[in-house]
Design an enzyme around this catalytic site. Structure first.
Site, PDB file in Angstrom:
ATOM      1  N   GLY A 106       0.834   5.672   1.555  1.00 30.46           N
ATOM      2  CA  GLY A 106       0.172   6.722   2.316  1.00 30.46           C
ATOM      3  C   GLY A 106       0.766   8.068   1.970  1.00 30.46           C
ATOM      4  O   GLY A 106       1.444   8.231   0.943  1.00 30.46           O
ATOM      5  N   GLY A 107       0.527   9.024   2.835  1.00 30.53           N
ATOM      6  CA  GLY A 107       0.983  10.374   2.568  1.00 30.53           C
ATOM      7  C   GLY A 107       2.491  10.503   2.540  1.00 30.53           C
ATOM      8  O   GLY A 107       3.035  11.444   1.967  1.00 30.53           O
ATOM      9  N   PHE A 108       3.208   9.548   3.165  1.00 36.35           N
ATOM     10  CA  PHE A 108       4.673   9.632   3.217  1.00 36.35           C
ATOM     11  C   PHE A 108       5.337   8.666   2.247  1.00 36.35           C
ATOM     12  O   PHE A 108       6.537   8.501   2.278  1.00 36.35           O
ATOM     13  CB  PHE A 108       5.155   9.361   4.648  1.00 36.35           C
ATOM     14  CG  PHE A 108       4.789  10.434   5.626  1.00 36.35           C
ATOM     15  CD1 PHE A 108       3.635  10.331   6.371  1.00 36.35           C
ATOM     16  CD2 PHE A 108       5.580  11.568   5.760  1.00 36.35           C
ATOM     17  CE1 PHE A 108       3.286  11.321   7.274  1.00 36.35           C
ATOM     18  CE2 PHE A 108       5.239  12.564   6.654  1.00 36.35           C
ATOM     19  CZ  PHE A 108       4.082  12.452   7.410  1.00 36.35           C
ATOM     20  N   GLY A 114       0.832  -1.199   0.000  1.00 39.52           N
ATOM     21  CA  GLY A 114       0.000   0.000   0.000  1.00 39.52           C
ATOM     22  C   GLY A 114       0.861   1.241   0.000  1.00 39.52           C
ATOM     23  O   GLY A 114       2.078   1.182  -0.151  1.00 39.52           O
ATOM     24  N   VAL A 167       4.411   1.599   1.230  1.00 41.95           N
ATOM     25  CA  VAL A 167       4.525   0.753   2.414  1.00 41.95           C
ATOM     26  C   VAL A 167       4.880  -0.647   1.942  1.00 41.95           C
ATOM     27  O   VAL A 167       4.217  -1.208   1.069  1.00 41.95           O
ATOM     28  CB  VAL A 167       3.207   0.716   3.217  1.00 41.95           C
ATOM     29  CG1 VAL A 167       3.366  -0.191   4.431  1.00 41.95           C
ATOM     30  CG2 VAL A 167       2.819   2.124   3.633  1.00 41.95           C
ATOM     31  N   ASP A 174      -3.408  -7.348  22.345  1.00 42.95           N
ATOM     32  CA  ASP A 174      -2.904  -6.022  21.974  1.00 42.95           C
ATOM     33  C   ASP A 174      -1.972  -6.144  20.768  1.00 42.95           C
ATOM     34  O   ASP A 174      -0.787  -5.790  20.826  1.00 42.95           O
ATOM     35  CB  ASP A 174      -2.178  -5.390  23.163  1.00 42.95           C
ATOM     36  CG  ASP A 174      -1.829  -3.923  22.903  1.00 42.95           C
ATOM     37  OD1 ASP A 174      -0.868  -3.434  23.543  1.00 42.95           O
ATOM     38  OD2 ASP A 174      -2.496  -3.286  22.061  1.00 42.95           O
TER      39      ASP A 174
END
Length: 485
Positions: free
Chosen positions: A437-439, A435, A442, A471
């Site tokens: 993203g803005g940076f 994928g 990935v 978690d």
């Protein structure tokens, strides 16, 4: 005397005459070492202009005269007498176990000097290969005849001028995990790492065009040897008077010996009675920080957090290690795989580390871990028991333990270099992209996903103490230096 044999009615004089092997590879005769007036009987390479002695008969009994004679008696003993008084024996091989009918002394093409019966050429009473000095050549063995308990090992010369017994020995250390050990007197100076059935557990000995290493370990024999890869090659393994173990090849181009492999590559190969010999791995710190900062590693490393059996512990995998010395260890024949080996070690509070080897299976260590070092390649996997607080710090970077300015105690995520990430994503291959993203893009390897799944399966179903992980997030996925979870 360009012949290869000596009979009882013949003599080898100290006047330049020699015995020469049939292929002209080796030569036997009287010689004096560099800058020495003493005389010795020895064997050297015939085709090497720089006289290089590989075996000395009377290394601890030098001759002070140059009028000596080498002969064999009718009963098969080897003696040296003087031309002025042949009835007075200066040196003898002391062969008293049995007499040899019609004896003959012969130097073979491999540099082996043998005493045998001319009536039965296969019946050898004595061979020089059974009495090595400082040099191993093809055909010789370094190790043990386990049936007769005969040991063959190398001993350094005292100096370049003196071939008498020196300070250093290079010997095969038998046991469940054999290793080759260099000692100065009784003090261990270097250890090869244990033999695991495939290789000695230290630095990889790369395939080379000079020689092929050979290790035999069965019910009858345990030894190291080597063969040159071509008949034209002249090479040798030697323990010199300084305690360095080197494999050298004769270069006809440069007309000199070339060092192609030194067993001790740096000071980190020195044998030390400490936890980790050169760089402290994750979870360990220098025992003497000030001395360490001044490049004195003799104090070794200690655990940053001591082990306590009353608290939770686990195991951290360290890769590319020379496995610890086998002074305090045991073999668990009931543990058939890595999981069973870990379970066995977990049940014993005194067990501080374990490893699986092809030769002996599950190995467990107790007390201090001695003589470990990390390699950039090769080595083996060692699983070290660690407190739970240390297991949370996943970055296996030895520099973080000795440079407090970048300590890892407060890092939520491990620091990974650009090279590590590039290798893990196959140079940022599009196929590894999941994928963006803005940076930017990935990337994640499929192995990481499988590793997470296996880990959850172990915690939820296979662990002796079943744990439900509630978690699951990126910061809780711990990766080693190879991006393995």
């Amino acid at each position: 005397m360009a012949v290869d044999t000596l009979a009882p009615n013949q003599a080898l004089l100290d006047n330049g005459t020699t015995l020469v092997s049939p292929s002209q590879s080796f030569e036997l005769g009287f010689f004096s070492p560099w800058k020495s007036k003493n005389r010795y009987i020895g064997i050297w390479f015939k085709k090497v202009p720089e006289q290089t002695v590989v075996w000395v008969a009377n290394n601890d009994s030098p001759l002070t005269v140059s009028s000596s004679i080498l002969t064999i008696t009718p009963g098969g003993n080897i003696i040296i007498t003087s031309t002025s008084n042949q009835s007075s024996i200066i040196w003898t091989a002391n062969i008293t176990s049995r007499t040899v009918s019609n004896p003959v002394l012969q130097i073979l093409d491999r540099g082996n000097l043998v005493l045998k019966s001319n009536d039965n050429l296969d019946n050898q009473t004595l061979q020089s290969f059974d009495y090595p000095c400082d040099t191993l050549i093809p055909g010789m063995k370094l190790g043990w005849n386990l049936r007769t308990n005969q040991e063959l090992y190398l001993t350094s010369w005292k100096s370049p001028q003196d071939p008498s017994t020196g300070d250093f020995t290079y010997r095969m250390n038998p046991g469940w995990l054999p290793s080759i050990v260099l000692r100065q007197g009784s003090q261990i100076e270097f250890r090869s790492g244990p033999w695991d059935g495939v290789r000695f557990g230290g630095r990889l000995l790369h395939q080379n065009t000079v020689f092929k290493p050979i290790v035999v370990f069965d019910s009858d024999n345990l030894y190291y040897a080597f063969e040159n890869s071509d008949v034209s090659i002249i090479s040798r393994l030697v323990v010199n008077q300084s305690g360095l173990v080197k494999h050298l090849i004769w270069s006809q181009t440069h007309n000199q010996w070339i060092d192609i492999a030194t067993m001790q590559s740096d000071s980190c190969d020195d044998y030390l009675y400490n936890t980790l010999s050169c760089d402290c791995l994750s979870g360990f710190v220098p025992r003497k920080r000030q001395a360490w900062a001044q490049f004195d590693r003799s104090g070794g490393c200690i655990r940053r957090t001591p082990l306590n059996c009353t608290t939770t512990t686990g195991f951290r995998k360290f890769s590319r290690l020379k496995l610890p010395d086998t002074l305090n260890f045991s073999v668990n024949r009931n543990a058939m795989n890595l999981v069973e080996c870990e379970e066995a070690c977990s049940k014993n509070c005194s067990c501080v580390a374990y490893a699986m080897t092809q030769l002996s299976g599950c190995m467990a260590w107790f007390e201090d871990l001695l003589d470990i070092r990390k390699y950039s390649e090769g080595g083996q996997d060692l699983y070290v028991r660690m407190p739970a607080s240390e297991l949370a710090l996943a970055d296996d970077n030895p520099s973080q333990d000795i440079n407090q300015s970048i300590g890892d105690e407060n890092l939520e995520l491990p620091l990974l270099s650009f090279v590590t990430i590039s290798n893990a994503t196959n140079q940022f291959s599009y196929r590894n992209k999941i994928g963006e993203g803005g940076f930017g893009h990935v990337y994640k390897r499929f192995d990481i996903i499988l590793g997470i799944a296996r880990g959850l399966l172990y915690l939820h179903r296979d662990s002796r103490l079943r744990i439900i992980h509630r978690d699951l997030k990126a910061s809780n996925i711990l990766l080693d230096s190879d991006m393995n979870p």
